[in-house]
Enzyme design. Structure first.
Site, PDB file in Angstrom:
ATOM      1  CB  CYS A   1      -2.835  56.348  36.216  1.00  0.00           C
ATOM      2  SG  CYS A   1      -1.179  57.049  36.167  1.00  0.00           S
TER       3      CYS A   1
ATOM      4  CG  ASP B   1     -16.738  39.420  -3.087  1.00  0.00           C
ATOM      5  OD1 ASP B   1     -16.540  40.366  -3.890  1.00  0.00           O
ATOM      6  OD2 ASP B   1     -17.099  38.288  -3.446  1.00  0.00           O
TER       7      ASP B   1
ATOM      8  CB  CYS C   1       1.549  53.318  34.301  1.00  0.00           C
ATOM      9  SG  CYS C   1       1.412  53.794  36.034  1.00  0.00           S
TER      10      CYS C   1
ATOM     11  CG  ASP D   1     -17.608  44.260  -5.779  1.00  0.00           C
ATOM     12  OD1 ASP D   1     -17.504  44.704  -6.926  1.00  0.00           O
ATOM     13  OD2 ASP D   1     -17.581  43.045  -5.506  1.00  0.00           O
TER      14      ASP D   1
ATOM     15  CG  ASP E   1     -13.930  44.246  -4.508  1.00  0.00           C
ATOM     16  OD1 ASP E   1     -14.227  45.003  -5.441  1.00  0.00           O
ATOM     17  OD2 ASP E   1     -14.547  43.207  -4.236  1.00  0.00           O
TER      18      ASP E   1
END
Length: 737
Positions: free
Chosen positions: A27, A629, A30, A433, A633
């Site tokens: 559970c 990309d 644990c 961008d 950025d």
């Protein structure tokens, strides 16, 4: 004296990470216990244990501790741990598919059968069908002290770890029933009516069955890794050195061997086509279902479906080294991470079991003083223990995360971790961008004006492309690509000369001196009718002269991606603000914003400016996701709440982003935010089910409206309901799919 920044650099250099497969968790308590033990160690930076997929992701100081020591620490908490590798993930599915009913569960239910017959008899007034008390005692004792041993082991380890789990409640409840029933059998004159051996056996049987069903659901249905593993064929057709074809196991294939791909089959490994042609569906990695044509020299990806044609391909990467293998590893790590919303359940679970034990004792005391019969008071106390097992609470968040990660992977979005998925689910603003995100990221010829009518457009293009083939500036490729697309013949070029900052000139036989470059370089002024056109105002202009006579000018601009306008419109319809931030000049950025329908655009921003602008917007309460990309950025992506690196973006951008988009389309941004929001909704539903179950169940048990048998069934159903609600998320698809 060591500064804070230098300390951070040293920590980063010493930092290492591992993912462990944990065995024996029953559970959420644990998982919380393991986390608690590990996070107390000075050498551990962070330990996150995921109960749903039974893994632990640990970052640690490799100068202070090694991996074996960490395994030993986990072992001391009462669990078994092994280092999980991507190669291990490729082998686990067969074992899971062969998973059979545990023998303990079978024997428990065989012991329960006589009790079930007896209880069914009672429903029709036949008390004689219940086994004799001595047989009830024997069967209950076998179950309690042999078949339920794993419950005792788990409960004892939990108590030693000072964090009680659900097995403590099961052991306390069933042991109390057994002790009370045994006492009544040995010392009461009405033993046949005062024993409840069947209640203890039934609780253990249903709890064990619930755990088994829960395990099967987690490993076979909820975990999308199995679905990905099934994409690669186990048997492949390989070319022998003699040129014959031979069937062999994929595990025997080596890099460099040539394999055969037929229509309707799947690609077994990453490779390159060496003969033939066909079409492949690579949607398992990109999220785009449009088949791609494969010719000699084309790359193919493991798991891709061959829709049409037949070809041979040379293997370049196998198993865990393929892009599919990388995806499986990324998905495994992401599913094993923990979202911030999971901390709520962790905090509740940490105090839940002790609270329930106290409530159970109070239930017995209050009922006893209200002159409720002793056995009824005891059964109510036991019912509180059984009904309150917090399994559903522990499963609520990780089950939703596992399902959501699988759905996002199917849509071509790879979230780095659960926090990234959670953050994306709450965004209200998308910052895009321009170059390489909204646009193709490469200049293209968007307009042409022929000045000298003695040459047509194709002749001028062939001349310019022939000269630009000797240049290396970014605009040159646009002419070369255009000429190749139109199958134009390149001309012989002599005496090539580069004039820095102006252009290039050369001699072409039967043409003369050709100059390609700026307007000043060819001694030409832009025509007034062109100067007034918007496309020429934002474009890069390349002029051409032949023998010092201007003959043509070209406008080059970065073209929009085919679906940029559609995606921006869709994001806006979804209630998101869309903003452009770019380092390009204002006229270009405004033009692109106008084309795609974006009202707010910021231009001429440095990488630092982008990051500061996002920070400024977030300080006003906006929750922003940045899409980019390039290297420029990265700072903005790092500071945004969520961030996406577009397909084939730079390594720096992908490292900074919280998610990667695997398809060459911005539509994946829309997929990501839709799936993330749906996942958060699913998790909140799971938490509601778990909390409301306990809020309603415990008072009913305290009032005697639930006996232990019904409580055990209800407890099992609560966990199953949470898992099935999470499983429902796996079949979610976006409107565009």
């Amino acid at each position: 004296m060591q500064t804070q920044s230098s300390k951070k650099i040293i920590d980063d250099l010493n930092k290492s990470e591992i993912t462990l497969a944990i065995e024996g968790m029953t559970c959420q308590a644990c998982a919380t216990r393991i986390e608690k033990v590990l996070n107390k160690k000075p050498a551990i930076y962070q330990a996150d244990v995921n109960f749903a997929n039974e893994t632990a992701h640990i970052s640690f100081d490799k100068q202070q501790v090694d991996e074996q020591q960490i395994l030993d620490w986990v072992k001391k908490t009462g669990f078994t741990a092994n280092i999980q590798q991507t190669a291990d993930l490729f082998q686990v599915t067969d074992e899971q598919q062969r998973q059979s009913m545990p023998y303990r569960l079978i024997v428990i239910w065989l012991c329960l059968l006589p009790f079930l017959f007896g209880m069914m008899g009672m429903l029709i007034g036949r008390h004689d069908l219940m086994p004799p008390v001595w047989l009830q005692f024997v069967l209950a004792t076998i179950v309690q002290f042999w078949l339920a041993i794993p419950f005792y082991q788990s409960a004892w380890a939990s108590i030693k770890g000072k964090l009680a789990n659900m097995d403590v409640l099961v052991v306390l409840g069933t042991l109390t029933i057994w002790l009370y029933s045994t006492y009544m059998w040995l010392f009461s004159s009405h033993a046949e009516h005062a024993v409840y051996f069947e209640a203890g056996v039934m609780v253990i049987a249903f709890v064990r069955l619930g755990k088994y069903l829960e395990e099967r659901t987690k490993k076979q249905s909820l975990n999308s890794i199995n679905m990905l593993l099934a994409l690669t064929p186990q048997q492949v057709t390989v070319k022998t050195p003699a040129g014959d074809w031979q069937e062999m196991s994929l595990s025997q294939v080596k890099i460099g061997q040539i394999l055969l791909a037929k229509a309707g089959s799947r690609i077994a490994c990453d490779g390159m086509v060496v003969a033939g042609n066909g079409w492949c569906d690579e949607s398992h990695l990109t999220g785009e279902s449009v088949p791609l044509q494969k010719n000699i020299g084309s790359s193919v990806l493991a798991g891709a479906m061959v829709d049409n044609g037949s070809f041979e391909y040379r293997s370049t990467a196998l198993g865990s080294q393929t892009q599919l293998g990388d995806m499986i590893q990324a998905l495994s790590e992401a599913q094993g991470s923990k979202a911030n919303i999971a901390r709520i359940a962790d905090k509740v679970s940490a105090v839940f079991v002790p609270t329930v034990v106290i409530l159970s004792i109070l239930t017995f005391i209050v009922n006893y003083f209200l002159q409720i019969p002793l056995d009824d008071a005891l059964m109510r106390a036991v019912s509180v223990l059984v009904i309150a097992c917090p399994c559903a609470l522990g499963l609520a968040t990780p089950a939703g995360i596992m399902a959501g990660m699988g759905v996002s992977a199917r849509h071509g979005v790879w979230f780095k971790d659960a926090q990234a998925l959670e953050a994306t689910g709450s965004i209200d603003t998308i910052v895009l961008d321009k170059t390489g995100t909204l646009t193709e990221g490469k200049p293209q010829i968007v307009d042409t004006a022929i000045i000298d009518n003695s040459f047509n457009e194709n002749e001028i293009l062939a001349i310019v492309a022939s000269i630009e083939n000797h240049a290396n500036h970014p605009l040159a490729k646009a002419f070369i690509d255009k000429a190749n697309q139109q199958n134009l013949k390149f001309l012989s070029v002599n005496q090539v000369e580069h004039i820095t900052g102006q252009g290039i000139q050369a001699i072409i036989n039967n043409v003369g001196l050709v100059k390609v470059g700026s307007l000043d370089f060819v001694n030409f002024n832009l025509l007034e009718n062109l100067a007034n056109q918007h496309v020429w105002q934002i474009a890069s202009i390349v002029a051409v002269s032949i023998n010092h006579k201007p003959c043509a000018i070209f406008a080059l601009a970065d073209a929009l991606k085919a679906d940029s306008q559609q995606v921006v419109k869709q994001l806006q319809q979804d209630g998101l603000d869309v903003i452009i931030m770019s380092g390009d000049k204002t006229s270009v950025v405004n033009y692109i914003a106008q084309q795609v329908g974006i009202q707010q655009a910021f231009a001429q921003l440095s990488p630092r400016d982008k990051a500061e602008k996002i920070q400024q917007l977030q300080s006003t309460g906006k929750k922003i996701a940045m899409v980019g990309d390039g290297v420029n950025d990265a700072p903005a992506m790092a500071i945004a709440q969520a961030s996406f690196a577009v397909y084939q973006g730079t390594d720096v951008a992908q490292h900074s982003a919280s998610a990667r988009l695997m398809g060459n389309s911005l539509i994946h941004v829309d997929y990501a935010q839709k799936i993330a929001k749906q996942t958060l909704k699913n998790i909140k539903q799971n938490l509601f089910f778990a909390f409301i179950y306990n809020c309603l169940g415990i008072p009913l048990a305290m009032m005697g409206l639930l006996n232990p048998m019904i409580a055990s069934i209800a407890m099992t159903m609560s966990s199953i309901s949470v898992l099935f609600n999470a499983l429902r998320l796996r079949y979610y698809s976006t409107k565009h799919e």
